[in-house]
Design a protein around this motif. Structure first.
Motif, mmCIF file in Angstrom:
data_model
loop_
_atom_site.group_PDB
_atom_site.id
_atom_site.type_symbol
_atom_site.label_atom_id
_atom_site.label_comp_id
_atom_site.label_asym_id
_atom_site.label_seq_id
_atom_site.Cartn_x
_atom_site.Cartn_y
_atom_site.Cartn_z
ATOM 1 N N GLU A 143 52.234 -9.866 30.292
ATOM 2 C CA GLU A 143 51.156 -10.852 30.305
ATOM 3 C C GLU A 143 49.819 -10.218 29.997
ATOM 4 O OE1 GLU A 143 51.402 -12.235 34.193
ATOM 5 O OE2 GLU A 143 52.612 -13.980 33.700
ATOM 6 N N THR A 199 49.176 -16.134 23.913
ATOM 7 C CA THR A 199 49.771 -16.787 25.062
ATOM 8 C C THR A 199 51.191 -16.273 25.238
ATOM 9 O OG1 THR A 199 48.503 -18.777 24.621
ATOM 10 C CG2 THR A 199 50.411 -18.998 26.060
ATOM 11 N N LEU A 200 51.513 -15.903 26.452
ATOM 12 C CA LEU A 200 52.872 -15.462 26.720
ATOM 13 C C LEU A 200 53.601 -16.561 27.464
ATOM 14 C CD1 LEU A 200 54.794 -12.833 26.746
ATOM 15 C CD2 LEU A 200 54.266 -12.849 29.171
ATOM 16 N N VAL A 201 54.739 -16.980 26.958
ATOM 17 C CA VAL A 201 55.545 -17.881 27.752
ATOM 18 C C VAL A 201 56.811 -17.154 28.160
ATOM 19 C CG1 VAL A 201 54.613 -19.875 26.553
ATOM 20 C CG2 VAL A 201 56.826 -18.966 25.886
ATOM 21 N N LEU A 202 57.322 -17.598 29.283
ATOM 22 C CA LEU A 202 58.481 -16.943 29.858
ATOM 23 C C LEU A 202 59.669 -17.863 29.743
ATOM 24 C CD1 LEU A 202 57.029 -14.623 30.926
ATOM 25 C CD2 LEU A 202 57.360 -15.466 33.253
ATOM 26 N N SER A 203 60.829 -17.283 29.595
ATOM 27 C CA SER A 203 62.014 -18.112 29.641
ATOM 28 C C SER A 203 63.113 -17.352 30.373
ATOM 29 C CB SER A 203 62.449 -18.470 28.227
ATOM 30 O OG SER A 203 63.312 -19.567 28.293
ATOM 31 N N ASP A 204 63.767 -18.071 31.244
ATOM 32 C CA ASP A 204 64.818 -17.470 32.055
ATOM 33 C C ASP A 204 66.143 -18.026 31.586
ATOM 34 O OD1 ASP A 204 66.344 -16.455 34.260
ATOM 35 O OD2 ASP A 204 66.171 -18.427 35.191
ATOM 36 N N ILE A 262 56.918 -8.506 33.625
ATOM 37 C CA ILE A 262 56.219 -9.719 33.222
ATOM 38 C C ILE A 262 54.717 -9.512 33.329
ATOM 39 C CG2 ILE A 262 55.792 -12.112 33.861
ATOM 40 C CD1 ILE A 262 58.736 -12.255 34.752
ATOM 41 N N ILE A 312 65.443 -14.589 36.375
ATOM 42 C CA ILE A 312 64.099 -14.587 36.949
ATOM 43 C C ILE A 312 64.136 -14.281 38.448
ATOM 44 C CG2 ILE A 312 63.996 -17.026 37.576
ATOM 45 C CD1 ILE A 312 61.132 -15.257 35.867
#
Lengths: 355, 355
Positions: free
Chosen positions: A90, A99-104, A86, A77
DNA sequence: TTAGGTCCGGCAAGCGGTTGCGCGAGCATC
DNA sequence: GATGCTCGCGCAACCGCTTGCCGGACCTAA
């Protein structure tokens, strides 16, 4: 006005009781327009609003299995390259009501695996931005959940990628036009698909153009990695066998030294510029540098970086759109990766070689 | 070997049948160590592993209401300032076995509200990094779910913030030591708490130090915002009433012009440097600039930016740790915000004023 | 009048776990 | 030997919503 426990929210049952109908009717009124009569539906909506009813997503997801959430997994990230991706992702997700969730995952394949395992049942789909997993691992997940990859192609998994061939051709041609005959590629992580593809593309076009191409690395795709690369750049090309370890800085410069480098990404390129200048070399005077990605800040380093701009925002948006289409049951139009054009942005880190 | 529908995963019931025990026993064996006899437990574990049983998180969350997930909401993922915060937050969450999901709201309070509403029931807690919501809105959510804010304090909501007073004092003192007597503050978004706090702090210490402090803005906290600010910087100070609109660039420079500026954040500062240099001024020759945040790239702009470094990583980590403590039922140790020390990083964008 | 359709709404069975409660067995205590 | 504990496990009731199926009311057509 409320149920038993003051704090907890009203359920569909509370609304039903209040309206004198069955819970199922409330459920349908709220989510199946036209299924119940206009009068009842209206009343239910009104009461629900008055009571501040909010459906519990968890309860909704259990029977349906759909969470209307997708996850975008990025490898780091802290790398500005992801921001536009991103953003694009989004926007595409929001447009579709997802819904978009992010993960690093901090460049760690293990973390990536863990995250995916954990999210496997709670998201409707995966978008992998520059995954660090093996093809096999990716396919294993892809069999269980819709998935797209960005910046990477894996057999049987839909993907969207920038046009690396065309991009590397543009970069190498640019360098050749300036008069460079030898270019060094600074490698990124060995697990990065883009890294191997870029290297292969570069080597191919270098051959066509009659340039000498070598490669050093791999390095971490960070500014620090770039410093390390800068130090190595000055060592003689590895085809002559040399004793290791005793080479003082700049000791190994030879007449055959590289005059231009292409780095796996901008962070590496910028780090290399810093390292080189720290070592007393000037860019582009002594060495020309081109990066990849056109990140935020590539225009404010010194000198401003010539770089290969990937269509990051579209990468993200297209990826998510395709993912959503798969989730909705569409067969991928084609098994071929979607490839989006790159663009070389010429700034001031490239110039003709000295003498 | 599988149940009816080939694709769907084995449930606790499948495992129970296979073992000849009740589902509840399986549940306990898997999540309540010591509650069932060692022999049974062992057998269950073995069978579960063999069948590839994976608990369905959704099903688990329904009865318990706990998702073991917290969300970190950032106002602009494209701003590098968040990367270290995110890293710190992730680490703290992972250590506790929690999943951290990220959400970007693109500087939009509406989106922020939507996201929170949507996630209200599906996460155990909220961490707000530089929220753009009103205090009232924040408190409304905070009443329903554990919450911490970072970079912002709101009555009754635990928070962790950098020491803006001390930081601004350091920055202003640095400028004063160099001989500057007038400094302009470039404002960020009006909805940013940090923005108003920094301005207030700066004004206060300016007064103590006998400096003249003025403020321009607000501007978007981006490089583009910085360009706009640069243009405005050259207009006369607003205390003299002047006709608007007709001022050509650089038309209004006066003898009383500012010789130093402090910007709300690094992006603004860097944009301002670019804009100023585009307008023919030199930094720090004509104007000294200090930023806030010490983002990635603050050291590679020209000149390298003097900036106030917030302890971003700790901000994120501490915030999440406190949030997790609240979720586990701990009363916040104190209602006062946790304040972490800032540090002024002096680079080359500040120098004594000319003559 | 009767048969067949359409509309609306209710019943109840899930979805896949968790958990309070109770019961029988095994053991120690008096 | 009866009493009382603890231990290990099963029963069944949730958590809150969705949805297949059914049946009554009403309408239309034969």
């Amino acid at each position: 006005m409320v149920g038993k426990q003051g704090r907890s929210m009203p359920t569909i049952y509370d609304v039903a009781r209040e309206c004198g109908v069955a819970p199922s009717t409330v459920s349908r009124a709220l989510s199946r327009p036209g299924r119940v009569s206009a009068r009842t539906s209206e009343r239910i909506h009104e009461v629900a609003a008055r009571m501040g009813y909010q459906p519990n997503p968890l309860a909704k997801y259990l029977p349906t299995g759909r969470t209307e959430t997708v996850v975008l997994i990025v490898s780091d990230i802290a790398n500005p390259v992801y921001s536009p991706m991103i953003r694009g992702a989004e926007q595409a997700a929001a447009q579709a009501g997802y819904t978009l969730v992010l993960s690093d995952i901090d460049e760690s394949p293990d973390r990536e695996r863990d995250v995916m395992q954990k999210l496997l049942r709670t998201v409707d789909g995966f978008a992998l931005a520059t995954s660090r997993l093996s093809d096999a691992a990716i396919r294993t997940i892809a069999r269980q959940r819709p998935m797209v990859t960005m910046n990477r192609v894996t057999q049987q998994v839909p993907s969207v990628v920038p046009d690396n061939d065309q991009g590397m051709r543009a970069a190498a041609t640019h360098l050749a036009d300036l008069g460079h005959g030898r270019v060094t590629y600074i490698s990124g992580p060995a697990t990065s698909w883009a890294n191997v593809v870029r290297w292969r593309a570069l080597r191919a076009v270098g051959e066509q153009l009659g340039m000498k191409i070598r490669r050093i690395g791999p390095y971490a795709p960070t500014v620090a990695g770039g410093w390390a690369a800068a130090a190595d750049l000055l060592k003689p090309a590895p085809r002559t066998r040399t004793g290791r370890g005793s080479a003082g800085p700049a000791a190994g410069r030879t007449a055959t030294a590289t005059t231009a480098v292409i780095a796996y990404n901008d962070l590496l390129a910028i780090g290399a510029m810093q390292g080189l200048s720290d070592l007393g070399l000037s860019v582009p005077g002594d060495i020309s540098i081109v990066g990849c990605d056109n990140i935020l800040g590539a225009d404010w380093c010194t000198p401003p970086l010539t770089t290969l701009a990937a269509p990051l925002r579209e990468l993200g948006a297209t990826g998510i759109r395709n993912l959503l289409a798969m989730i909705k049951g569409a067969q991928p139009r084609s098994r071929r990766p979607v490839v989006l054009p790159s663009q070389l942005i010429v700034r001031e880190s490239t110039a003709p070689p000295r003498a």
